[in-house]
Design a protein around this motif. Structure first.
Motif, PDB file in Angstrom:
ATOM      1  N   MET A 240     -44.940 -75.863   6.921  1.00  0.00           N
ATOM      2  CA  MET A 240     -46.101 -76.052   6.058  1.00  0.00           C
ATOM      3  C   MET A 240     -46.090 -77.438   5.414  1.00  0.00           C
ATOM      4  SD  MET A 240     -47.315 -74.058   2.625  1.00  0.00           S
ATOM      5  CE  MET A 240     -46.284 -75.108   1.583  1.00  0.00           C
ATOM      6  N   TYR A 241     -44.938 -77.853   4.908  1.00  0.00           N
ATOM      7  CA  TYR A 241     -44.878 -79.172   4.268  1.00  0.00           C
ATOM      8  C   TYR A 241     -44.971 -80.305   5.285  1.00  0.00           C
ATOM      9  CZ  TYR A 241     -44.069 -77.272  -0.366  1.00  0.00           C
ATOM     10  OH  TYR A 241     -44.222 -76.626  -1.569  1.00  0.00           O
ATOM     11  N   ALA A 242     -44.445 -80.082   6.486  1.00  0.00           N
ATOM     12  CA  ALA A 242     -44.612 -81.096   7.535  1.00  0.00           C
ATOM     13  C   ALA A 242     -46.082 -81.273   7.874  1.00  0.00           C
ATOM     14  CB  ALA A 242     -43.823 -80.695   8.777  1.00  0.00           C
TER      15      ALA A 242
ATOM     16  N   LEU B  37     -52.666 -82.530   6.912  1.00  0.00           N
ATOM     17  CA  LEU B  37     -53.653 -81.777   6.136  1.00  0.00           C
ATOM     18  C   LEU B  37     -54.138 -82.574   4.931  1.00  0.00           C
ATOM     19  CD1 LEU B  37     -51.962 -78.253   6.184  1.00  0.00           C
ATOM     20  CD2 LEU B  37     -54.180 -78.833   7.197  1.00  0.00           C
ATOM     21  N   LEU B  38     -53.238 -83.335   4.322  1.00  0.00           N
ATOM     22  CA  LEU B  38     -53.582 -84.073   3.118  1.00  0.00           C
ATOM     23  C   LEU B  38     -53.675 -85.572   3.407  1.00  0.00           C
ATOM     24  CD1 LEU B  38     -51.311 -82.327   0.451  1.00  0.00           C
ATOM     25  CD2 LEU B  38     -53.662 -81.757   1.113  1.00  0.00           C
TER      26      LEU B  38
ATOM     27  N   GLU C 280     -56.711 -69.078   6.849  1.00  0.00           N
ATOM     28  CA  GLU C 280     -57.642 -69.739   7.767  1.00  0.00           C
ATOM     29  C   GLU C 280     -57.301 -71.206   7.991  1.00  0.00           C
ATOM     30  OE1 GLU C 280     -62.371 -71.047   7.972  1.00  0.00           O
ATOM     31  OE2 GLU C 280     -61.731 -69.513   6.533  1.00  0.00           O
ATOM     32  N   ARG C 281     -56.891 -71.902   6.957  1.00  0.00           N
ATOM     33  CA  ARG C 281     -56.754 -73.355   7.053  1.00  0.00           C
ATOM     34  C   ARG C 281     -55.320 -73.832   7.252  1.00  0.00           C
ATOM     35  NH1 ARG C 281     -60.673 -76.623   3.113  1.00  0.00           N
ATOM     36  NH2 ARG C 281     -59.805 -78.238   4.478  1.00  0.00           N
TER      37      ARG C 281
ATOM     38  N   VAL D 293     -53.531 -75.092  -0.906  1.00  0.00           N
ATOM     39  CA  VAL D 293     -54.932 -74.679  -0.780  1.00  0.00           C
ATOM     40  C   VAL D 293     -55.794 -75.393  -1.808  1.00  0.00           C
ATOM     41  CG1 VAL D 293     -56.523 -72.725  -1.100  1.00  0.00           C
ATOM     42  CG2 VAL D 293     -54.440 -72.438   0.249  1.00  0.00           C
ATOM     43  N   VAL D 294     -55.352 -75.411  -3.062  1.00  0.00           N
ATOM     44  CA  VAL D 294     -56.122 -76.085  -4.111  1.00  0.00           C
ATOM     45  C   VAL D 294     -56.265 -77.570  -3.776  1.00  0.00           C
ATOM     46  CG1 VAL D 294     -56.180 -76.704  -6.553  1.00  0.00           C
ATOM     47  CG2 VAL D 294     -55.451 -74.411  -5.869  1.00  0.00           C
ATOM     48  N   ALA D 295     -55.194 -78.199  -3.308  1.00  0.00           N
ATOM     49  CA  ALA D 295     -55.261 -79.621  -2.947  1.00  0.00           C
ATOM     50  C   ALA D 295     -56.280 -79.867  -1.845  1.00  0.00           C
ATOM     51  CB  ALA D 295     -53.880 -80.106  -2.514  1.00  0.00           C
TER      52      ALA D 295
END
Length: 383
Positions: free
Chosen positions: A271-273, A285-286, A179-180, A72-74
């Protein structure tokens, strides 16, 4: 005669050795073993195995929760909502009390703020409530001069960074995560477990140390005034156990962002994928620059709390240095006290998640992760 545990699930072509490794481990475990293993490579699920329970059983994952919190912070840094080199007081003025005014968000994320707990300790109710912890932490004098050293902010880092998120966005870290990250992918990794999902939760079983393990535990410093005791809140009159913490419905409902998450191995790996790969026709996401930033080592060496060599990126563990040297540089993730492990290796495209019910000895990523990670990584790199 001991009843043999059945391994369920499937692996993709080329990952058959992972199933063999998992099955060999399970065959040598106690008959009450429960665990799950899941992995993706470049957004494709290639390992999905479980034994002793169900594929969608949920477990307390302790500090693996920090991975969700700091994703989330990232995302907020990537958006420009947060800036790593701004002082924490820019977002949260009260944080500056007792000589903490110069601490930056980057230093906070890297476990360099010296704010691992509070002198008086937290109640069980406060430990479940990030905002209550943050309010008390703001008034605490740091335990070392911020920025000069680092130590694992085991039970408070999510409350600290979560308060920054709340001040910057008007929403809790848990709300932004839902949410994200969690809701869009339907991932079974919860920061705040709904009552409707409670039937899937499998209560944490404490470790049962063998005599030699008990000797190791007895030799550990357990004085009530050590930095470690303050960091793990064991200096209070009735500290409880880590298993008690994860088994608390209040903790599961509120999902404190340091260690209160509940997940399956599928949830961890998914999540990491999603963080590094295209998944469900969604872009990662990133962005690459953000992936490089969070995975860059910011604190390495002697950890004042753990009293051992540790490595941290920005809220994440530097997993290759700290746990699995076979992994690529810049791998980021987080393990949990119960034995869970989860990470993303951007260079190989590997996203990994492991959970188990009985707490592993001596804490952190369970030893079997070493053989599982090696097997999965080797298969991921095979031509």
């Amino acid at each position: 005669m001991t009843q043999q545990i059945t391994v369920h699930g499937a692996v993709a072509e080329g990952f058959e050795t992972v199933r063999e490794e998992f099955a060999a481990f399970v065959a040598g475990e106690r008959e009450d073993y429960e665990g799950q293993l899941c992995a993706y490579v470049r957004g494709r699920r290639v390992v999905d195995l479980w034994a002793g329970a169900e594929a969608d059983s949920l477990y307390g994952v302790f500090s693996s929760t920090k991975g969700a919190a700091h994703l989330v912070v990232a995302l907020l840094v990537q958006d420009g909502t947060l800036e790593l080199d701004r002082k924490v007081t820019y977002y949260w003025p009260e944080f500056g009390a007792e000589g903490k005014g110069a601490v930056t968000l980057r230093e906070l994320l890297a476990h360099r703020a010296g704010l691992v707990g509070i002198d008086a300790g937290f109640s069980a109710e406060e430990m479940a409530d990030d905002r209550a912890m943050a309010e008390r932490l703001a008034d605490q004098k740091p335990f070392w001069r911020p920025g000069t050293a680092f130590g694992y902010h085991a039970l408070v880092i999510g409350a600290l960074t979560g308060e920054v998120v709340r001040r910057a966005t008007g929403h809790t870290l848990q709300e932004v995560y839902e949410e994200r990250v969690r809701a869009p992918y339907g991932t079974d990794f919860f920061l705040g477990l709904p009552e409707s999902e409670e039937p899937r939760f499998r209560s944490v079983q404490p470790m049962l140390p063998a005599p030699e393990q008990q000797a190791v535990l007895a030799a550990e410093p357990t004085g009530p005034h050590t930095l470690s005791s303050i960091a793990f809140n064991t200096h209070v009159p009735e500290p409880g156990t880590l298993a008690d913490y994860a088994n608390s419905r209040l903790v599961r409902a509120k999902g404190p962002a340091s260690a209160g998450g509940v997940a399956s191995a599928r949830g961890l790996a998914t999540m990491y994928a999603a963080a590094i790969s295209e998944l469900d026709e969604r872009p990662p996401l990133l962005k690459p620059d953000t992936v490089a930033e969070v995975g860059q080592i910011h604190s390495v060496g002697y950890d004042l709390v753990a009293r051992a060599h540790k490595s941290y990126g920005l809220g994440f563990q530097a997993t290759a240095d700290m746990w699995h040297p076979i992994l690529g540089a810049g791998t980021f993730g987080h393990s949990g006290a119960g034995g869970s492990q989860a990470f993303a290796d951007p260079r190989s495209g590997l996203a990994y998640g492991y959970t188990r019910r009985r707490m592993a000895f001596p804490g952190g990523a369970a030893p079997e992760n070493e053989r599982f990670v090696r097997s999965v990584h080797r298969a991921a790199l095979a031509p």
